[in-house]
Scaffold this active site. Structure first.
Site, PDB file in Angstrom:
ATOM      1  N   GLU A 197       0.805  -1.225   0.000  1.00 38.41           N
ATOM      2  CA  GLU A 197       0.000   0.000   0.000  1.00 38.41           C
ATOM      3  C   GLU A 197       0.839   1.276   0.000  1.00 38.41           C
ATOM      4  O   GLU A 197       0.490   2.252   0.658  1.00 38.41           O
ATOM      5  CB  GLU A 197      -0.971   0.004   1.179  1.00 38.41           C
ATOM      6  CG  GLU A 197      -2.002  -1.089   1.108  1.00 38.41           C
ATOM      7  CD  GLU A 197      -3.143  -0.887   2.098  1.00 38.41           C
ATOM      8  OE1 GLU A 197      -3.043   0.011   2.952  1.00 38.41           O
ATOM      9  OE2 GLU A 197      -4.133  -1.616   1.997  1.00 38.41           O
ATOM     10  N   GLU A 219      -5.361  -9.188   1.843  1.00 35.08           N
ATOM     11  CA  GLU A 219      -6.198  -8.917   3.018  1.00 35.08           C
ATOM     12  C   GLU A 219      -7.651  -8.959   2.558  1.00 35.08           C
ATOM     13  O   GLU A 219      -7.981  -8.402   1.515  1.00 35.08           O
ATOM     14  CB  GLU A 219      -5.916  -7.527   3.620  1.00 35.08           C
ATOM     15  CG  GLU A 219      -4.548  -7.330   4.217  1.00 35.08           C
ATOM     16  CD  GLU A 219      -4.340  -5.889   4.714  1.00 35.08           C
ATOM     17  OE1 GLU A 219      -5.329  -5.116   4.698  1.00 35.08           O
ATOM     18  OE2 GLU A 219      -3.210  -5.555   5.098  1.00 35.08           O
TER      19      GLU A 219
END
Length: 456
Positions: free
Chosen positions: A157, A257
């Protein structure tokens, strides 16, 4: 009997009534857009959890912790085959934990970055330095000998909004890490990137990591995706849209995730997570494109995503959500055969720059000071608390010591888009326009003075 006691009683029934993990691990290899067991030639689907007790910025290395064996027993009950670990100490001894995981049939996907070693969103070029690459290479050295290392993440990220500038340097890191593995490891260990699910540049970012020369492309790609909430569906969640968007993607995809927690709240104030997406993820609809995923997350933290409560005495207590997930994994088999994977595909075309995507097709060269590590090896691992690569206006991170401050840990948000990272820099990527101008001015002034000083 209370709810907690009922849950624990069910848990103690053991794995005999639930899906068991295979009690051995062989290196995982990539064929087309899927993972395969190198010995059995069976397709490998990731069924796992994200594992970082204390949160993703915790200083505790779970793979060097005395509590690892406790957790392995719980993993076996859950019926998983993979854990993702966000941060390790490359100077620690990981043999006991990694061997226990291997004996339980469990693989590890490891983030190479730490809260002190990552590409800065605000100053990517300055954070891409010899200190940083030495740390990454030393971490590879610490784990390359374990057959149950499924792969490494070169970043997590780093892009979490419409500003994608830093991603050029993350791709350069991916190239460098792949080259180091090729030169210094006895086997090929895949390298990939874990992306935030940002709708504005989701496709461009994925294609960027899969374009260009083979030595620069990621071996796999993953999303932190929370679109499926509660009792959703393939259509409502957007899963069908993701399948269509990536139907021609040529490397393995998976969810690094998943597991939305914006759902009905239990009477103990924890979210009631039904995990109905498990059936979808391992269905014939998904497996031609995706290779499973990892539930966020193992341990209970303030963000209310945890499956297991770890008390002050280091004892473990499983939650209702743990039991629910265990049952969902147990009743959902992998598709028979190869799951419809694509044996061969073409790399992506590098995306054009736009207002929502900006990256260089030509990557920056490896820093001169890091080339000795590529040639001769990383040398001594310096650990999490070793020198940092983080840059501040008075320190470029390329020396042996750093004045960088530790960034504050971030918890997972309660919305469907994940933003976990090691802040990836000293300043936010969502600075105001005036702040960005000020930063740019300071950078230009600092570099001008530095050049003048060096010239003198």
């Amino acid at each position: 009997m209370g709810v907690a006691n009922i849950i624990y009683a069910l848990f103690l029934l053991g794995p005999s009534i639930f899906l068991k993990a295979t009690a051995q691990t062989h290196p995982i290899v990539i064929k087309g857009n899927a993972f395969f067991d190198s010995k059995t030639n069976e397709r490998f689907y990731i069924r796992g959890v994200d594992y970082q007790p204390g949160g993703s910025s915790s200083l505790v290395d779970p793979l060097a912790s005395r509590s690892c064996k406790k957790d392995v027993e719980i993993f076996k009950k859950l019926g998983i085959n993979t854990v993702r670990v966000y941060q390790v100490d490359n100077s620690a001894d990981h043999d006991k934990c990694m061997n226990a995981l291997s004996e339980a049939g469990i693989y590890v996907i490891l983030d190479l970055n730490t809260y002190r070693h990552s590409i800065s969103r605000a100053h990517p070029a300055l954070s891409y330095n010899k200190v940083y690459l030495q740390h990454l290479f030393a971490t590879i050295d610490a784990f390359k000998g374990y057959d149950n290392v499924l792969g490494f993440f070169s970043g997590n990220e780093v892009v979490n909004d419409e500003d994608t500038t830093a991603i050029t340097w993350v791709k350069a890191v991916t190239r460098d890490v792949k080259a180091y593995i090729k030169k210094h490891s006895d086997r090929h260990i895949p390298v990939g990137y874990s992306a935030a699910d940002v709708a504005e540049n989701r496709l461009q970012l994925a294609h960027y990591f899969n374009c260009g020369d083979e030595s620069e492309r990621a071996d796999f790609y993953a999303f932190n995706m929370y679109e499926w909430c509660g009792y959703s569906s393939m259509t409502v969640s957007g899963y069908y849209d993701r399948i269509k968007e990536f139907s021609n993607y040529s490397i393995p995809l998976f969810l690094s995730e998943f597991g939305c927690n914006t759902v009905e709240i239990n009477d103990d104030t924890t979210p009631n997570r039904p995990f109905t997406e498990i059936e979808a993820i391992y269905s014939h609809d998904m497996t031609p494109v995706f290779s499973g995923g990892l539930v966020y997350e193992y341990s209970a933290e303030p963000n209310h995503y945890g499956l297991v409560v770890i008390d002050k005495d280091d004892e473990r207590r499983v939650s209702r959500n743990f039991i629910t997930l265990m049952k969902q994994y147990a009743k959902t088999p992998n598709p028979k055969g190869d799951g419809g994977y694509k044996k061969a595909g073409s790399p992506s075309k590098c995306p054009a720059n736009s207002t929502q995507f900006n990256a260089w097709e030509k990557l920056p060269e490896m820093p001169e000071g890091a080339k000795i590590y590529m040639e001769k090896g990383a040398g001594e691992p310096l650990g999490i608390e070793g020198p940092t690569n983080m840059w501040s206006p008075f320190h470029d991170g390329d020396d042996d010591e750093s004045t960088s401050r530790r960034p504050k840990p971030k918890n997972k948000p309660s919305n469907v888009t994940s933003t976990t990272s090691y802040t990836s820099g000293m300043t936010s990527s969502s600075e105001s326009g005036s702040s960005k101008i000020g930063v740019a001015f300071c950078q230009a002034l600092f570099i001008t003075v530095l050049i003048a000083t060096l010239s003198f």
